[in-house]
Design a protein around this motif. Structure first.
Motif, PDB file in Angstrom:
ATOM      1  N   ALA A  71      23.067  -2.713 -11.665  1.00 57.70           N
ATOM      2  CA  ALA A  71      22.848  -2.995 -10.242  1.00 57.70           C
ATOM      3  C   ALA A  71      22.358  -4.423 -10.042  1.00 57.70           C
ATOM      4  O   ALA A  71      22.811  -5.133  -9.128  1.00 57.70           O
ATOM      5  CB  ALA A  71      21.850  -2.001  -9.665  1.00 57.70           C
ATOM      6  N   ASN A  72      21.439  -4.874 -10.888  1.00 59.45           N
ATOM      7  CA  ASN A  72      20.933  -6.240 -10.780  1.00 59.45           C
ATOM      8  C   ASN A  72      22.023  -7.262 -11.069  1.00 59.45           C
ATOM      9  O   ASN A  72      22.102  -8.311 -10.415  1.00 59.45           O
ATOM     10  CB  ASN A  72      19.760  -6.441 -11.742  1.00 59.45           C
ATOM     11  CG  ASN A  72      18.447  -5.938 -11.178  1.00 59.45           C
ATOM     12  OD1 ASN A  72      17.768  -6.622 -10.421  1.00 59.45           O
ATOM     13  ND2 ASN A  72      18.079  -4.714 -11.556  1.00 59.45           N
ATOM     14  N   SER A  73      22.863  -6.980 -12.055  1.00 60.32           N
ATOM     15  CA  SER A  73      23.958  -7.886 -12.389  1.00 60.32           C
ATOM     16  C   SER A  73      24.955  -7.979 -11.238  1.00 60.32           C
ATOM     17  O   SER A  73      25.451  -9.073 -10.915  1.00 60.32           O
ATOM     18  CB  SER A  73      24.657  -7.402 -13.661  1.00 60.32           C
ATOM     19  OG  SER A  73      25.747  -8.229 -13.986  1.00 60.32           O
ATOM     20  N   ALA A  74      25.234  -6.836 -10.603  1.00 55.28           N
ATOM     21  CA  ALA A  74      26.161  -6.833  -9.467  1.00 55.28           C
ATOM     22  C   ALA A  74      25.587  -7.631  -8.301  1.00 55.28           C
ATOM     23  O   ALA A  74      26.316  -8.378  -7.633  1.00 55.28           O
ATOM     24  CB  ALA A  74      26.448  -5.398  -9.037  1.00 55.28           C
ATOM     25  N   GLU A  75      24.291  -7.503  -8.053  1.00 54.91           N
ATOM     26  CA  GLU A  75      23.685  -8.255  -6.955  1.00 54.91           C
ATOM     27  C   GLU A  75      23.713  -9.763  -7.242  1.00 54.91           C
ATOM     28  O   GLU A  75      23.980 -10.566  -6.341  1.00 54.91           O
ATOM     29  CB  GLU A  75      22.248  -7.802  -6.720  1.00 54.91           C
ATOM     30  CG  GLU A  75      21.636  -8.463  -5.487  1.00 54.91           C
ATOM     31  CD  GLU A  75      20.132  -8.267  -5.403  1.00 54.91           C
ATOM     32  OE1 GLU A  75      19.656  -7.790  -4.365  1.00 54.91           O
ATOM     33  OE2 GLU A  75      19.433  -8.611  -6.383  1.00 54.91           O
ATOM     34  N   SER A  76      23.445 -10.148  -8.484  1.00 54.58           N
ATOM     35  CA  SER A  76      23.485 -11.566  -8.840  1.00 54.58           C
ATOM     36  C   SER A  76      24.878 -12.142  -8.636  1.00 54.58           C
ATOM     37  O   SER A  76      25.043 -13.269  -8.129  1.00 54.58           O
ATOM     38  CB  SER A  76      23.044 -11.760 -10.292  1.00 54.58           C
ATOM     39  OG  SER A  76      21.703 -11.362 -10.474  1.00 54.58           O
ATOM     40  N   LEU A  77      25.893 -11.372  -9.021  1.00 57.16           N
ATOM     41  CA  LEU A  77      27.267 -11.823  -8.818  1.00 57.16           C
ATOM     42  C   LEU A  77      27.584 -11.918  -7.336  1.00 57.16           C
ATOM     43  O   LEU A  77      28.218 -12.885  -6.886  1.00 57.16           O
ATOM     44  CB  LEU A  77      28.230 -10.861  -9.513  1.00 57.16           C
ATOM     45  CG  LEU A  77      29.726 -11.122  -9.317  1.00 57.16           C
ATOM     46  CD1 LEU A  77      30.081 -12.542  -9.728  1.00 57.16           C
ATOM     47  CD2 LEU A  77      30.545 -10.117 -10.106  1.00 57.16           C
TER      48      LEU A  77
END
Length: 376
Positions: free
Chosen positions: A108-114
């Motif tokens: 989820a954090n990786s998706a938000e950063s992207l």
């Protein structure tokens, strides 16, 4: 999904001019012939409704509930196996949270950063990589002079594959996140159908539902107000990455909620309310982040929705009531609806999904429930 040719196929969607029911001034006392017949056609009612929707937000209307009044509500934490809790949350609130699920916080954090990096792209790149193909693509509500305002008012609507015109753009984490959220969304839809007691249209044919990933870059607000585009959905899912308050507009008014970190906020949408024949409450639009005015906030929502060529109707358990419904809708929107074997009467008339989606996307229906016109 429909292509941009939908604009040409639906010329009635472009409301450039309003027809108002005002007639010429007549000498008193007025005669019936000199008065406008406001009830002669539904066109006048629709025109008046559209006019009200476009009134300036500062105009005070008599009898209208203040949009700033809201209450704080607890978010029930349930498991899909807890049928009584799910039923209670959907019937009385229209939302709940899943604390136990399969989505990893790192993903989820990786998706938000992207997602954040997409909004940092130059505006022309956003338009080229994600061309507008309603409802998909990049969209900006800001005026030309406001483009430098940190991307506020911008959004990306992506299909379940997170398609892009740029093959070199690495969207792998966003695609993986979308797949995991989509699985949960379909599980929630099936559980809700079984618990509440209506037919899940995707049970036998998965193509009868679709998924959209809606990514918004806006500002958190201290007072409840609907921001961003609205789009119809059956189930909405939002992963809670951090401690964050939200405003939501439900059937009973505005509520402020604080979901648990790492939980998934589940909201019941307008399509699910129609499917359930009015048995569940709904949330209008997506939850709006609450906080200090002007603070930037990336919002990612997975919407379980419908293909544009769908017909929306109560999914009553008696197959006889649903047989040949797609054909019947073309000629019988206002006909008397039969009761099913249990005596349950349909609470909504069937209606084309594309027309409804186009209307609430472009007109921002803030003054009334957009489903009112379809109630029996």
């Amino acid at each position: 999904m429909a292509s941009s040719s939908a604009h040409e196929q639906h010329p009635h969607h472009h409301h450039h001019h309003l027809r108002t029911p005002y007639g010429a001034t007549a000498a008193p006392p007025p005669t019936p012939l000199s008065q406008p017949n406001l009830s002669s056609t539904s066109g006048h009612a629709d025109a008046l409704s559209l006019l009200l929707h476009r009134l300036p937000p500062t105009l005070s209307l008599p009898g209208r509930r203040s949009p700033l009044s809201n209450k704080t509500a607890a978010v029930p934490s349930v498991s899909l196996s807890e049928h009584a809790e799910v039923l209670s949350a959907c019937k009385h609130l229209g939302f709940f949270q899943l604390s136990r699920h399969s989505v990893e916080s790192e993903l989820a954090n990786s998706a938000e950063s992207l997602a954040r990096s997409l909004f940092d792209l130059p505006r022309d790149r956003k338009q080229v990589y994600f061309p507008k193909n309603w409802p998909l693509g990049f969209d900006s509500e800001a005026d030309d002079d406001d483009h430098a305002a940190g991307g506020a008012g911008e959004s990306f609507c992506l299909d379940s594959a997170c398609s892009s015109e740029e093959s070199e753009l690495d969207l792998s984490s966003l695609r993986a996140f979308t797949r995991e959220m989509e699985k949960i969304g379909k599980e929630v839809t099936e559980a809700l159908a079984s618990i509440v007691g209506f037919d899940n249209p995707a049970r036998e044919d998965p193509t009868r539902v679709s998924s959209l990933l809606w990514i918004s870059d806006g500002s958190s607000v201290s007072t409840p107000v609907l921001t961003g585009r609205m789009y119809p959905f059956a189930i909405g899912l939002q992963y809670q990455i951090r401690c964050q308050k939200y405003h939501m507009l439900t059937d009973s008014g505005w509520v402020s909620i604080s979901p648990e970190v790492d939980s998934i906020l589940v909201t019941v949408g307008d399509i699910a309310q129609v499917w359930s024949n009015g048995k569940v409450q709904k949330v209008r639009g997506r939850a709006v982040p609450a906080g200090e005015d002007g603070s930037r906030c990336i919002s990612i929502a997975l919407l379980i929705t419908l293909p544009l060529d769908s017909i929306v109707s109560p999914m009553l358990p008696n197959p006889a009531n649903n047989e040949d419904e797609d054909e019947d809708i073309k000629n019988s929107n206002n006909q008397e609806h039969e009761e099913d074997s249990k005596g349950e009467r349909r609470m909504f008339n069937p209606f084309p999904f594309e027309d409804y989606a186009w209307r609430i996307y472009h007109e921002r229906l803030l003054l009334k429930d957009p489903l009112l016109r379809y109630r029996v």
